[in-house]
Scaffold this motif. Structure first.
Motif, PDB file in Angstrom:
ATOM      1  N   CYS A 115      12.806  60.263   0.320  1.00  0.00           N
ATOM      2  CA  CYS A 115      11.682  59.778   1.003  1.00  0.00           C
ATOM      3  C   CYS A 115      12.327  59.616   2.383  1.00  0.00           C
ATOM      4  O   CYS A 115      13.371  58.628   2.678  1.00  0.00           O
ATOM      5  N   ALA A 116      11.834  60.583   3.345  1.00  0.00           N
ATOM      6  CA  ALA A 116      12.581  60.482   4.513  1.00  0.00           C
ATOM      7  C   ALA A 116      11.632  60.033   5.652  1.00  0.00           C
ATOM      8  O   ALA A 116      10.412  60.221   5.604  1.00  0.00           O
ATOM      9  N   ALA A 117      12.131  58.828   6.509  1.00  0.00           N
ATOM     10  CA  ALA A 117      11.444  58.338   7.545  1.00  0.00           C
ATOM     11  C   ALA A 117      11.947  58.695   8.926  1.00  0.00           C
ATOM     12  O   ALA A 117      12.806  59.525   9.096  1.00  0.00           O
ATOM     13  N   SER A 118      10.808  58.652   9.784  1.00  0.00           N
ATOM     14  CA  SER A 118      11.007  59.441  11.203  1.00  0.00           C
ATOM     15  C   SER A 118      11.624  58.478  12.132  1.00  0.00           C
ATOM     16  O   SER A 118      11.996  58.540  13.288  1.00  0.00           O
ATOM     17  N   GLU A 119      11.773  57.054  11.457  1.00  0.00           N
ATOM     18  CA  GLU A 119      11.765  55.887  12.562  1.00  0.00           C
ATOM     19  C   GLU A 119      13.251  55.602  12.451  1.00  0.00           C
ATOM     20  O   GLU A 119      13.781  55.202  11.110  1.00  0.00           O
ATOM     21  N   ARG A 120      13.783  55.178  13.311  1.00  0.00           N
ATOM     22  CA  ARG A 120      15.164  54.385  13.357  1.00  0.00           C
ATOM     23  C   ARG A 120      15.119  53.059  12.586  1.00  0.00           C
ATOM     24  O   ARG A 120      16.301  52.675  12.104  1.00  0.00           O
ATOM     25  N   THR A 121      14.111  52.466  12.558  1.00  0.00           N
ATOM     26  CA  THR A 121      14.035  51.206  12.137  1.00  0.00           C
ATOM     27  C   THR A 121      13.748  51.117  10.565  1.00  0.00           C
ATOM     28  O   THR A 121      13.811  50.231   9.805  1.00  0.00           O
ATOM     29  N   PHE A 122      13.947  52.518   9.941  1.00  0.00           N
ATOM     30  CA  PHE A 122      13.773  52.533   8.556  1.00  0.00           C
ATOM     31  C   PHE A 122      15.097  51.348   8.060  1.00  0.00           C
ATOM     32  O   PHE A 122      14.741  50.970   6.836  1.00  0.00           O
ATOM     33  N   ASP A 159      17.254  51.479 -16.565  1.00  0.00           N
ATOM     34  CA  ASP A 159      18.390  52.209 -17.353  1.00  0.00           C
ATOM     35  C   ASP A 159      18.202  53.545 -17.105  1.00  0.00           C
ATOM     36  O   ASP A 159      19.090  54.218 -17.703  1.00  0.00           O
ATOM     37  N   ARG A 160      17.152  54.315 -16.685  1.00  0.00           N
ATOM     38  CA  ARG A 160      17.033  55.573 -16.800  1.00  0.00           C
ATOM     39  C   ARG A 160      16.867  55.924 -14.914  1.00  0.00           C
ATOM     40  O   ARG A 160      17.346  57.077 -14.671  1.00  0.00           O
ATOM     41  N   PHE A 161      16.326  55.182 -14.237  1.00  0.00           N
ATOM     42  CA  PHE A 161      15.957  55.644 -12.706  1.00  0.00           C
ATOM     43  C   PHE A 161      16.925  54.726 -11.886  1.00  0.00           C
ATOM     44  O   PHE A 161      17.158  53.492 -12.136  1.00  0.00           O
ATOM     45  N   THR A 162      17.428  54.988 -10.592  1.00  0.00           N
ATOM     46  CA  THR A 162      18.120  54.282  -9.959  1.00  0.00           C
ATOM     47  C   THR A 162      17.422  54.693  -8.462  1.00  0.00           C
ATOM     48  O   THR A 162      16.946  55.811  -8.213  1.00  0.00           O
ATOM     49  N   ILE A 163      17.766  53.666  -7.654  1.00  0.00           N
ATOM     50  CA  ILE A 163      17.417  53.895  -6.129  1.00  0.00           C
ATOM     51  C   ILE A 163      18.410  53.564  -5.394  1.00  0.00           C
ATOM     52  O   ILE A 163      19.403  52.906  -5.339  1.00  0.00           O
ATOM     53  N   SER A 164      18.626  54.594  -4.110  1.00  0.00           N
ATOM     54  CA  SER A 164      19.650  54.494  -3.191  1.00  0.00           C
ATOM     55  C   SER A 164      19.151  54.629  -1.918  1.00  0.00           C
ATOM     56  O   SER A 164      18.063  55.319  -1.800  1.00  0.00           O
ATOM     57  N   ARG A 165      19.858  54.319  -0.902  1.00  0.00           N
ATOM     58  CA  ARG A 165      19.529  54.759   0.378  1.00  0.00           C
ATOM     59  C   ARG A 165      20.558  54.934   1.207  1.00  0.00           C
ATOM     60  O   ARG A 165      21.659  54.558   1.196  1.00  0.00           O
ATOM     61  N   ASP A 166      20.299  56.042   2.234  1.00  0.00           N
ATOM     62  CA  ASP A 166      21.335  56.472   3.243  1.00  0.00           C
ATOM     63  C   ASP A 166      20.642  56.028   4.673  1.00  0.00           C
ATOM     64  O   ASP A 166      19.715  56.925   5.105  1.00  0.00           O
ATOM     65  N   ASN A 167      20.959  54.765   5.163  1.00  0.00           N
ATOM     66  CA  ASN A 167      20.430  54.332   6.446  1.00  0.00           C
ATOM     67  C   ASN A 167      20.646  55.402   7.674  1.00  0.00           C
ATOM     68  O   ASN A 167      20.082  55.356   8.570  1.00  0.00           O
ATOM     69  N   ASP A 168      21.953  55.848   7.546  1.00  0.00           N
ATOM     70  CA  ASP A 168      22.175  56.920   8.333  1.00  0.00           C
ATOM     71  C   ASP A 168      21.363  58.042   8.625  1.00  0.00           C
ATOM     72  O   ASP A 168      21.360  58.708   9.889  1.00  0.00           O
ATOM     73  N   LYS A 169      20.975  58.501   7.470  1.00  0.00           N
ATOM     74  CA  LYS A 169      19.914  59.590   7.434  1.00  0.00           C
ATOM     75  C   LYS A 169      18.340  59.160   7.515  1.00  0.00           C
ATOM     76  O   LYS A 169      17.543  60.023   7.084  1.00  0.00           O
ATOM     77  N   ASN A 170      18.278  57.721   7.476  1.00  0.00           N
ATOM     78  CA  ASN A 170      16.673  57.366   7.355  1.00  0.00           C
ATOM     79  C   ASN A 170      16.241  57.979   6.123  1.00  0.00           C
ATOM     80  O   ASN A 170      14.787  58.136   6.124  1.00  0.00           O
ATOM     81  N   THR A 171      16.803  57.795   4.725  1.00  0.00           N
ATOM     82  CA  THR A 171      16.213  58.599   3.692  1.00  0.00           C
ATOM     83  C   THR A 171      16.763  57.546   2.685  1.00  0.00           C
ATOM     84  O   THR A 171      17.828  57.166   2.449  1.00  0.00           O
ATOM     85  N   ALA A 172      15.614  57.492   1.539  1.00  0.00           N
ATOM     86  CA  ALA A 172      15.990  56.795   0.386  1.00  0.00           C
ATOM     87  C   ALA A 172      15.749  57.829  -0.675  1.00  0.00           C
ATOM     88  O   ALA A 172      15.075  59.063  -0.624  1.00  0.00           O
TER      89      ALA A 172
END
Length: 122
Positions: free
Chosen positions: A20-27, A64-77
């Motif tokens: 999930c990629a965002a175009s905003e820095r406020t992501f 127990d099967r799915f996980t969510i992570s995020r990389d705020n430097d890349k504005n992506t979850a």
């Protein structure tokens, strides 16, 4: 403002990672939720991650099967889906909550991706 990607056709037991990629820095200040909608069914909550990635929560059906992570430097979850089942077949959507809402109600989220299809064959 949000772009979902990574869906595809896989066999049961396989893994996929959605982005999930965002175009905003406020992501980095937004909570991110993932939802899915199967044909003929209502949209349902999958999971969320808080803006600092400390808090996550998942629906019982994917826990127990799915996980969510995020990389705020890349504005992506990311939604990492393991041990996929045919019943996981759906269009998956990410959503951003600008208020920091963290929960399972779709009304708590302000921006939505266009969705990406995940199909799991048996």
């Amino acid at each position: 403002q949000l772009e979902d990607s990574g869906g595809g056709l896989v066999q049961a037991g396989a893994s996929l990672r959605l982005s999930c990629a965002a175009s905003e820095r406020t992501f980095s200040s937004y909570s991110i939720g993932w939802f899915r909608q199967a044909p003929g069914k209502e949209r349902e909550f999958v999971g969320f991650i808080g803006w600092r990635a400390i808090n996550t929560n998942f629906a019982d059906s994917v826990k127990d099967r799915f996980t969510i992570s995020r990389d705020n430097d890349k504005n992506t979850a990311y939604l990492q889906m393991n041990r996929l089942k045919p019943e996981d077949t759906a269009v998956y959507y990410c959503a951003a909550a600008t208020t920091g809402y963290r929960g399972s109600y779709s009304n708590g989220y302000d921006y939505w991706g266009q969705g990406t299809q995940v199909t799991v064959s048996s």
